[in-house]
Enzyme design. Sequence first.
Site, PDB file in Angstrom:
ATOM      1  N   LYS A 100       0.810  -1.220   0.000  1.00  0.00           N
ATOM      2  CA  LYS A 100       0.000   0.000   0.000  1.00  0.00           C
ATOM      3  C   LYS A 100       0.843   1.270   0.000  1.00  0.00           C
ATOM      4  O   LYS A 100       0.440   2.294  -0.551  1.00  0.00           O
ATOM      5  CB  LYS A 100      -0.939   0.009   1.203  1.00  0.00           C
ATOM      6  CG  LYS A 100      -2.045  -1.052   1.140  1.00  0.00           C
ATOM      7  CD  LYS A 100      -3.051  -0.744   0.057  1.00  0.00           C
ATOM      8  CE  LYS A 100      -4.223  -1.715   0.056  1.00  0.00           C
ATOM      9  NZ  LYS A 100      -5.108  -1.500  -1.118  1.00  0.00           N
ATOM     10  N   GLU A 122      -9.694   5.885   3.066  1.00  0.00           N
ATOM     11  CA  GLU A 122     -10.568   4.820   3.534  1.00  0.00           C
ATOM     12  C   GLU A 122      -9.680   3.608   3.792  1.00  0.00           C
ATOM     13  O   GLU A 122      -8.601   3.494   3.213  1.00  0.00           O
ATOM     14  CB  GLU A 122     -11.627   4.482   2.465  1.00  0.00           C
ATOM     15  CG  GLU A 122     -11.181   3.477   1.382  1.00  0.00           C
ATOM     16  CD  GLU A 122     -10.070   4.000   0.474  1.00  0.00           C
ATOM     17  OE1 GLU A 122      -9.856   5.219   0.415  1.00  0.00           O
ATOM     18  OE2 GLU A 122      -9.393   3.171  -0.175  1.00  0.00           O
ATOM     19  N   SER A 389       1.610  -9.729  -1.074  1.00  0.00           N
ATOM     20  CA  SER A 389       1.334  -8.288  -0.998  1.00  0.00           C
ATOM     21  C   SER A 389       1.480  -7.694   0.393  1.00  0.00           C
ATOM     22  O   SER A 389       1.679  -6.496   0.533  1.00  0.00           O
ATOM     23  CB  SER A 389      -0.072  -8.007  -1.530  1.00  0.00           C
ATOM     24  OG  SER A 389      -1.022  -8.782  -0.818  1.00  0.00           O
TER      25      SER A 389
END
Lengths: 407, 266
Positions: A100, A122, A389
Amino acid sequence: MHINDLLIPQTYDLPDSRGRFGDYGGIYVAETLMAALDELRREYEQACQDPAFMAEYQYELKHYVGRPSPIYHAKRWSEQLGGAQIYLKREDLNHTGAHKINNTIGQALLARRMGKKRVIAETGAGQHGVASATVAARYGMECVVYMGAEDIQRQSANVYRMKLLGATVVPVTSGSRTLKDALNEAMRDWVTNVDNTFYILGTAAGPHPYPMLVRDFQAVIGEESKVQMQEMAGRQPDVVVACVGGGSNAIGMFYPYIQVPGVRMVGVEAGGDGVETGRHAAPLTAGTPGVLHGNRTYLMQDEHGQIIETHSVSAGLDYPGVGPEHSYLKDIGRVEYTAANDDESLAAFHELCRTEGIIPALESSHALAYAKRLAPTLAKDKIILVNLSGRGDKDIPTVARLAGLEL
Amino acid sequence: MSRIQTTFARLQTNKKQALIPFITAGDPHPAATVGLMHALVSGGADVLELGVPFSDPMADGPIIQKASERALAHGTSLLDVLGMVRDFRRKDADTPVVLMGYANPIEAMGYQLFAQKAIEAGVDGVLTVDLPPEEAGPLAEILKSQGLDAIFLLAPTTPDWRVAEVAKHASGYVYYVSLKGVTGAANLDMESVAAKLGSLREMLSLPIGVGFGIRDAATAQAVAKVADAVIIGSRLVQEVEEHGADAAPRLMAFMREVRSAMDSAR
């Protein structure tokens, strides 16, 4: 020629100027946000042409995030599965523990360039919220994170991390109290505070230009992989696998491979209790196209066009939509999409812990579950590259609870 | 002439402004909606905006979100809403009805089928919050071919070149969002509304309604001095939230108070 190579597009220059990937994408928002999206698109186009901006982004990725993230050959697990060799792209080793941050750094630099002092985000699992809170602290910005009340319950460690980093976490109690509702609430904040606020959207969805810019900031995953696979294995993988919720880690991995011959790509959605039960979060596997959160894409919806509740053990995949580029890649057949259910993802989670000493995120465990299914069907000289990830520290309470333990 | 055009023409002749109330269809219960619509007309409504409930009302504040949730809890679908309009038309052939909602329920039904059913039911206009002019072309054309007005939003942030884009597709009236925010917000700045409306009038020939943030007779009166229509939503939906199916007399009383304030505005 590999059969899949027939599906490789001759040219690939998407989205178009209207933010379209074929029939998908676009800008489906209320008028109040149109000017802000237009400003963001223009600013991003300028930033892409600005060597100083790109250099700073690269510098931050190297010195703050710790890129390039390594690729690791999971030999013991591959051996145990008895087929193809599994390689892992270690996004879990990034600062903040997931892919991220590649995106939040890019967007925070854009926010600073645009003179916005307040950022909002969010979050579902909390990884994007943590990554946003992190860069806000790093660049001295105020940060407000919207998070579904349900997700706050299951990801309490990440909630505290965000607070430690100086962010305000706002619980969202409307709708299903998960990621989609957090996204609605962030949009409402943005509409109200559009003059001084930058919305750091966490996934490759939403109105144009977000799907494009999130993809571009995440494409470092696939770009690095191409170089690293060549170095490690002397060639590119036969299959590339990534989990798909909104789809940012997957598009970051897939995008640089779209026009590479011989590389099959598989996106793995959250099968929840099993796609056949209806209790899942797999719009590409079992949904239909519609309009939600600013873009046209595959959705989980009922016959009346109402968005239905999703189910997944992984908060980060618990989303009824998906980035529009994935919808397009599905329709043209360049990427295959399938689902892994909660049980098999948990099994893969435990296997990776025990055989390789790596605790993966529950999201990434869905990609691992598919690799576990696929590897034994392929010869030992084949290569599967899985995008790992994120790391699983945030999921330990959830996994413990499922094992009947309260930590 | 469409019912909306006729209504605005009549008001203009009488030097009056339109009062346009909004309620969410199916709230508190699908059976209550038609009665509430008639009550609003008795209270002085010139046009009715009927909200089509959606699971993810991104542009709405908490009051209308909750109304949507209540309506959806009773399974109110777009098809049901069209049925309510048909019922309403049995007793009221004149008051225009505008459906206001989000794109996806219309997408799910299909544009053509929706437009057909809407005109059959007696709908006059459609406002799709998340279809800006860039995306609205295909639906707007189909609506127009069926004789329905496509209503569009304009915002304080809308630059002049976009007003021209909206003008290309819009008919009936345009809905000026008075503030940066969601429905039901309370920070209406009359001076900036008046200034923006002045510049909009130079680019638009359609009547301009103003909504978002109008909560009482005084604000409605102030808005009526500069706009062609006053749109009130959250304040009415709040009455429905508090009084349920018994809200009709309260809606009527509130509407009458607003109506008389507006009519004494000039």
